[in-house]
Write a protein that holds these residues in place. Sequence first.
Motif, PDB file in Angstrom:
ATOM      1  N   SER A  87      -1.474   4.500  -6.081  1.00  0.00           N
ATOM      2  CA  SER A  87      -0.206   4.175  -6.716  1.00  0.00           C
ATOM      3  C   SER A  87       0.714   3.479  -5.732  1.00  0.00           C
ATOM      4  CB  SER A  87       0.468   5.452  -7.237  1.00  0.00           C
ATOM      5  OG  SER A  87       0.950   6.209  -6.151  1.00  0.00           O
ATOM      6  N   LEU A  88       1.609   2.669  -6.230  1.00  0.00           N
ATOM      7  CA  LEU A  88       2.572   1.993  -5.374  1.00  0.00           C
ATOM      8  C   LEU A  88       3.435   3.000  -4.634  1.00  0.00           C
ATOM      9  CD1 LEU A  88       3.725  -0.930  -7.677  1.00  0.00           C
ATOM     10  CD2 LEU A  88       2.207  -1.042  -5.701  1.00  0.00           C
ATOM     11  N   LYS A  89       3.783   4.089  -5.308  1.00  0.00           N
ATOM     12  CA  LYS A  89       4.601   5.124  -4.693  1.00  0.00           C
ATOM     13  C   LYS A  89       3.854   5.737  -3.505  1.00  0.00           C
ATOM     14  CE  LYS A  89       7.117   9.311  -6.039  1.00  0.00           C
ATOM     15  NZ  LYS A  89       7.387  10.216  -7.154  1.00  0.00           N
ATOM     16  N   GLN A  90       2.586   6.040  -3.692  1.00  0.00           N
ATOM     17  CA  GLN A  90       1.780   6.615  -2.617  1.00  0.00           C
ATOM     18  C   GLN A  90       1.645   5.616  -1.471  1.00  0.00           C
ATOM     19  OE1 GLN A  90      -2.108   7.888  -3.822  1.00  0.00           O
ATOM     20  NE2 GLN A  90      -2.699   8.486  -1.763  1.00  0.00           N
ATOM     21  N   ASP A  91       1.407   4.347  -1.783  1.00  0.00           N
ATOM     22  CA  ASP A  91       1.316   3.320  -0.746  1.00  0.00           C
ATOM     23  C   ASP A  91       2.608   3.255   0.067  1.00  0.00           C
ATOM     24  OD1 ASP A  91      -1.220   2.640  -1.521  1.00  0.00           O
ATOM     25  OD2 ASP A  91      -0.626   0.822  -2.586  1.00  0.00           O
ATOM     26  N   GLU A 101       2.878   6.285   2.375  1.00  0.00           N
ATOM     27  CA  GLU A 101       1.909   6.181   3.464  1.00  0.00           C
ATOM     28  C   GLU A 101       2.397   5.172   4.507  1.00  0.00           C
ATOM     29  OE1 GLU A 101      -0.895   7.912   4.176  1.00  0.00           O
ATOM     30  OE2 GLU A 101      -0.309   9.207   2.519  1.00  0.00           O
ATOM     31  N   SER A 102       2.988   4.073   4.063  1.00  0.00           N
ATOM     32  CA  SER A 102       3.453   3.052   5.005  1.00  0.00           C
ATOM     33  C   SER A 102       4.631   3.560   5.841  1.00  0.00           C
ATOM     34  CB  SER A 102       3.858   1.780   4.251  1.00  0.00           C
ATOM     35  OG  SER A 102       5.078   1.967   3.551  1.00  0.00           O
ATOM     36  N   ARG A 103       5.386   4.480   5.323  1.00  0.00           N
ATOM     37  CA  ARG A 103       6.542   5.015   6.057  1.00  0.00           C
ATOM     38  C   ARG A 103       6.117   6.020   7.116  1.00  0.00           C
ATOM     39  NH1 ARG A 103       9.417   1.314   5.930  1.00  0.00           N
ATOM     40  NH2 ARG A 103      11.453   2.221   5.930  1.00  0.00           N
TER      41      ARG A 103
END
Length: 84
Positions: free
Chosen positions: A73-77, A80-82
């Motif tokens: 999901s975009l939210k999970q991505d 994770e990037s943070r």
Amino acid sequence: MDTKVTLSFDEEVIKKAKAYASAQGISLSRLTEILYRRIAENEYSSIEDLPVADWVNMVAEGQAEYKPKKKTSLKQDYYESRKK
């Protein structure tokens, strides 16, 4: 009407692509447009089906490889990037 786009590529790939475009008598922008037009006007089931494989292999260092990202999901991505 032309629209400007900013893209990032490996420096060596760009050098080779510019040389290829020059040899064809066109700019790198027009070469990129031609490739995108071919993609947009046809339907391909995957990136491996694109008709640019020979050109990509010619300008790339070694065999070009596409590694599809696993679907998340975009939210999970974002989260994770943070963490990095």
